[in-house]
Scaffold this motif. Structure first.
Motif, PDB file in Angstrom:
ATOM      1  N   ALA A 161      56.319  94.705  -2.464  1.00 25.86           N
ATOM      2  CA  ALA A 161      55.118  95.507  -2.716  1.00 25.86           C
ATOM      3  C   ALA A 161      54.734  95.468  -4.184  1.00 25.86           C
ATOM      4  N   THR A 162      53.452  95.640  -4.435  1.00 26.30           N
ATOM      5  CA  THR A 162      52.942  95.851  -5.784  1.00 26.30           C
ATOM      6  C   THR A 162      52.225  97.195  -5.795  1.00 26.30           C
ATOM      7  N   LEU A 163      52.236  97.864  -6.941  1.00 27.36           N
ATOM      8  CA  LEU A 163      51.805  99.252  -7.018  1.00 27.36           C
ATOM      9  C   LEU A 163      50.651  99.468  -7.984  1.00 27.36           C
ATOM     10  N   ALA A 164      49.818 100.469  -7.649  1.00 27.99           N
ATOM     11  CA  ALA A 164      48.768 100.937  -8.546  1.00 27.99           C
ATOM     12  C   ALA A 164      48.696 102.457  -8.434  1.00 27.99           C
ATOM     13  N   THR A 165      48.199 103.083  -9.492  1.00 27.89           N
ATOM     14  CA  THR A 165      48.033 104.527  -9.496  1.00 27.89           C
ATOM     15  C   THR A 165      46.599 104.887  -9.868  1.00 27.89           C
TER      16      THR A 165
ATOM     17  N   GLU B 116      41.137 116.426  -0.551  1.00 34.37           N
ATOM     18  CA  GLU B 116      41.748 115.262   0.079  1.00 34.37           C
ATOM     19  C   GLU B 116      40.737 114.140   0.248  1.00 34.37           C
ATOM     20  N   GLU B 117      39.475 114.491   0.424  1.00 36.99           N
ATOM     21  CA  GLU B 117      38.433 113.466   0.574  1.00 36.99           C
ATOM     22  C   GLU B 117      38.314 112.628  -0.693  1.00 36.99           C
ATOM     23  N   VAL B 118      38.323 113.297  -1.856  1.00 38.90           N
ATOM     24  CA  VAL B 118      38.260 112.568  -3.127  1.00 38.90           C
ATOM     25  C   VAL B 118      39.564 111.807  -3.354  1.00 38.90           C
ATOM     26  N   ALA B 119      40.704 112.411  -3.032  1.00 41.86           N
ATOM     27  CA  ALA B 119      41.990 111.708  -3.183  1.00 41.86           C
ATOM     28  C   ALA B 119      42.003 110.428  -2.352  1.00 41.86           C
ATOM     29  N   ALA B 120      41.444 110.485  -1.153  1.00 41.71           N
ATOM     30  CA  ALA B 120      41.382 109.295  -0.287  1.00 41.71           C
ATOM     31  C   ALA B 120      40.532 108.202  -0.932  1.00 41.71           C
ATOM     32  N   GLU B 121      39.359 108.584  -1.440  1.00 40.43           N
ATOM     33  CA  GLU B 121      38.483 107.588  -2.070  1.00 40.43           C
ATOM     34  C   GLU B 121      39.099 107.034  -3.351  1.00 40.43           C
ATOM     35  N   MET B 122      39.815 107.877  -4.089  1.00 46.23           N
ATOM     36  CA  MET B 122      40.507 107.400  -5.297  1.00 46.23           C
ATOM     37  C   MET B 122      41.576 106.372  -4.930  1.00 46.23           C
ATOM     38  N   ALA B 123      42.361 106.648  -3.903  1.00 41.55           N
ATOM     39  CA  ALA B 123      43.424 105.721  -3.496  1.00 41.55           C
ATOM     40  C   ALA B 123      42.833 104.406  -3.005  1.00 41.55           C
ATOM     41  N   ARG B 124      41.776 104.497  -2.185  1.00 45.02           N
ATOM     42  CA  ARG B 124      41.108 103.274  -1.709  1.00 45.02           C
ATOM     43  C   ARG B 124      40.549 102.476  -2.873  1.00 45.02           C
ATOM     44  N   GLY B 125      39.946 103.175  -3.834  1.00 43.06           N
ATOM     45  CA  GLY B 125      39.363 102.509  -4.996  1.00 43.06           C
ATOM     46  C   GLY B 125      40.411 101.822  -5.852  1.00 43.06           C
ATOM     47  N   ALA B 126      41.558 102.471  -6.013  1.00 42.05           N
ATOM     48  CA  ALA B 126      42.642 101.856  -6.790  1.00 42.05           C
ATOM     49  C   ALA B 126      43.175 100.622  -6.083  1.00 42.05           C
ATOM     50  N   LEU B 127      43.268 100.694  -4.773  1.00 45.92           N
ATOM     51  CA  LEU B 127      43.759  99.541  -3.999  1.00 45.92           C
ATOM     52  C   LEU B 127      42.772  98.378  -4.110  1.00 45.92           C
ATOM     53  N   SER B 128      41.485  98.650  -3.900  1.00 43.54           N
ATOM     54  CA  SER B 128      40.497  97.563  -3.927  1.00 43.54           C
ATOM     55  C   SER B 128      40.229  97.064  -5.341  1.00 43.54           C
ATOM     56  N   GLY B 129      40.481  97.908  -6.354  1.00 42.27           N
ATOM     57  CA  GLY B 129      40.233  97.512  -7.731  1.00 42.27           C
ATOM     58  C   GLY B 129      41.451  96.938  -8.434  1.00 42.27           C
TER      59      GLY B 129
ATOM     60  N   ARG C 253      45.392  94.449  -7.761  1.00 35.87           N
ATOM     61  CA  ARG C 253      46.091  93.447  -6.955  1.00 35.87           C
ATOM     62  C   ARG C 253      47.274  94.090  -6.234  1.00 35.87           C
ATOM     63  N   ALA C 254      47.264  95.410  -6.151  1.00 37.94           N
ATOM     64  CA  ALA C 254      48.375  96.147  -5.551  1.00 37.94           C
ATOM     65  C   ALA C 254      48.285  96.140  -4.025  1.00 37.94           C
ATOM     66  N   SER C 255      49.437  96.320  -3.410  1.00 40.91           N
ATOM     67  CA  SER C 255      49.496  96.464  -1.956  1.00 40.91           C
ATOM     68  C   SER C 255      49.664  97.926  -1.548  1.00 40.91           C
ATOM     69  N   LEU C 256      49.959  98.797  -2.527  1.00 39.63           N
ATOM     70  CA  LEU C 256      50.110 100.227  -2.276  1.00 39.63           C
ATOM     71  C   LEU C 256      49.582 100.985  -3.487  1.00 39.63           C
ATOM     72  N   ALA C 257      48.712 101.965  -3.225  1.00 39.43           N
ATOM     73  CA  ALA C 257      48.154 102.771  -4.305  1.00 39.43           C
ATOM     74  C   ALA C 257      48.332 104.246  -3.995  1.00 39.43           C
ATOM     75  N   VAL C 258      48.646 105.008  -5.021  1.00 41.03           N
ATOM     76  CA  VAL C 258      48.751 106.463  -4.897  1.00 41.03           C
ATOM     77  C   VAL C 258      47.679 107.084  -5.789  1.00 41.03           C
TER      78      VAL C 258
ATOM     79  N   ALA D 143      47.193 104.705  -0.173  1.00 41.24           N
ATOM     80  CA  ALA D 143      46.406 103.672   0.499  1.00 41.24           C
ATOM     81  C   ALA D 143      47.167 102.358   0.533  1.00 41.24           C
ATOM     82  N   TRP D 144      47.101 101.685   1.667  1.00 41.21           N
ATOM     83  CA  TRP D 144      47.653 100.343   1.847  1.00 41.21           C
ATOM     84  C   TRP D 144      46.875  99.694   2.977  1.00 41.21           C
ATOM     85  N   GLU D 145      46.758  98.372   2.925  1.00 41.60           N
ATOM     86  CA  GLU D 145      45.979  97.618   3.914  1.00 41.60           C
ATOM     87  C   GLU D 145      44.678  98.372   4.171  1.00 41.60           C
ATOM     88  N   GLN D 146      44.400  98.728   5.443  1.00 43.03           N
ATOM     89  CA  GLN D 146      43.175  99.476   5.733  1.00 43.03           C
ATOM     90  C   GLN D 146      43.466 100.956   5.970  1.00 43.03           C
TER      91      GLN D 146
END
Length: 157
Positions: free
Chosen positions: A16-20, A74-87, A89-94, A118-121
C-alpha cells in the motif's frame, strides 16, 4: 514500536501507499508517519487543508457539501479522503476534520472529529467525540485514531 511504525510495516508488507488530508491536525498525521525512517517507501503525500477554500482547491470538496453540512462533518471527511486519493499516487487515504478547541457549539462540540478513509472506489467515515480534553490532546488523539484506522484497513483479516 509506535503506531506509525506499525502502519508503515503493514503498508510495506501489503504494497500500500498512503496519503493524508488533514484539517484540525494541521499535518500532524503526516508528521507522525514521516518521523519514521523509511517512510518514503510507502508515504506519498499529505494535504493540509485548514480553510474551506483549501479543502475546495486541493481536495475538490464541493462548496455545496460545506454549505449543507459544515466543515466538521462526515460528508466533508468523505470528500476530503476521496480528493486525497484521486490527487495522489496513494492506494489508501485518511482524512480528518474537527474541532480541536477551545470552543465549539451545542451542535458541534469541542473534541468532535470526523474521519474518512478512502481506497479504490470505497469510502468509509466515522465521527469520534474525544470531548473537551484540550486542543493538544484532541489533536494527538486524532492522530492516533487515524493511524489505527489505516492499520485496521491494511491488516490481514
Amino acid at each position: 514500536m509506535s503506531l506509525a511504525s506499525d502502519l508503515l510495516e503493514i503498508a510495506r508488507n501489503s504494497g500500500a501507499t498512503l496519503a493524508t488530508a488533514e484539517s484540525c491536525t494541521g499535518g500532524l498525521i503526516a508528521g507522525a508517519i514521516t518521523e519514521v525512517a523509511g517512510s518514503s517507501e510507502v508515504f506519498d503525500r499529505g494535504f493540509v487543508t485548514y480553510s474551506n477554500a483549501a479543502k475546495q482547491d486541493m481536495l475538490d470538496v464541493r462548496a455545496e457539501t460545506l454549505e449543507a453540512f459544515g466543515a466538521v462533518s462526515e460528508e466533508v471527511a468523505a470528500e476530503m479522503a476521496r480528493g486525497a486519493l484521486s490527487g495522489s499516487r496513494a492506494s489508501l487515504a485518511v482524512s480528518v476534520t474537527g474541532i480541536a478547541g477551545p470552543g465549539g457549539s451545542e451542535h458541534k462540540p469541542e473534541g468532535r472529529v470526523c474521519f474518512g478513509l478512502a481506497w479504490e472506489q470505497f469510502v468509509i467515515t466515522e465521527t469520534v467525540e474525544f470531548g473537551a480534553i484540550g486542543r493538544s490532546a484532541v489533536r494527538q488523539a486524532t492522530v492516533n485514531h487515524a493511524l489505527r484506522l489505516m492499520i485496521a484497513k491494511l491488516s490481514p483479516q
